[in-house]
Write a protein that holds these residues in place. Sequence first.
Motif: not given
Length: 358
Positions: A1-10, A17-21, A300-301, A325-329
């Motif tokens: 699920m590497k897509e979740l860990f790419e940087p993103l400008p907002v 990463n792309r994991l929003v709380m 999400g992925a 994030p650590e648990r997903i990895r």
Amino acid sequence: MKELFEPLPVGKLELPNRLVMAPMTRSRAFEDGEVTGLTAEYYAQRATAGLIISEGTQPSVRGQGYVWTPGLHSGGQVEAWRAVTGAVHAAGGRIFAQLMHTGRVGHPVLYPDGAPPLGPSAIASGEQLFTPEGMLDHPEPREMTTDDIAQAVREFADAARNAMDAGFDGVELHGANGYLIHQFLGDGSNTRTDGYGGTVQNRIRFAVEVTQAVAEAIGPEHVGLRVSPGNNANGVTESDTPALYTALVAALAPLGIAYLHVMETGLRDLTRTLRAAWPGTLILNPHPTPDTDQATPEHGAEALREGLADAVSFARLWLANPDLPERIRAGGPYNEADPASFYGGDHRGYTDYPALTA
């Protein structure tokens, strides 16, 4: 699920990463709407999120809909939030404040003057308010005058300024889950016959005016909006969901806000339509089918791979897993959230969920 860990400008932020709380009401503020030291610990524990969106925070006294929820309309509240944003930033995180005016989802017992809550029309939600003394029916709200509407728009803008003064990186406007902005959108809760009711263009007007006012107050790059198409929470109904949200997205697109946050209710085809129409960043709380109970990392992925979203938000996963994030990895395991401690209480079920390395 590497897509979740790419940087993103907002906006002006660079999310790691792309994991929003997702925003989650926890009802642990003082009665005056000031957050506590536990709140700072809670959010700082989750600073590895690409972005934290705070619990719903009332922009005014009349915007409160629940006991023990925080505000951003007094000096003491702003000062208390500074400890939270400072702790999150010290831990390397980023945090937006969600501004939530609950509209008719309120009760006179919450307000010093004992007046009724406000709504677009004099139609009760059909729901109830929890109080320590028992459950209370939501009363029929007072239908807002045009002056009331203008005041509510100002209150959102003032609270947004307060949020920036409190150290937040931006604000998210709560236009979902049956609260005031959503109440104006839904034709079941908005039966007005003036310029704020009736047609789709009239019913989206309040949402657009609030978003525009807040964008002008603090800059559009600091503003997001959350919507939940087809969600009947708190008694709001929409007979024309696709047309309604297509029009809303079209009206908001020129404002250049930081993001649109879509909470899915199983309407995946509508999500595809909104994604195609929205020119900016889209955060998705993924529920691809009506029977999807909770959003998962796999959901999400999948949404990121399909191009439906630029980032994805999770609620209970973040609540119970401060190191998500650590648990997903690692492929899990994941702590299970305890519903008995969702609202109110102390540190239990709030800041005591263990990390993998604990």
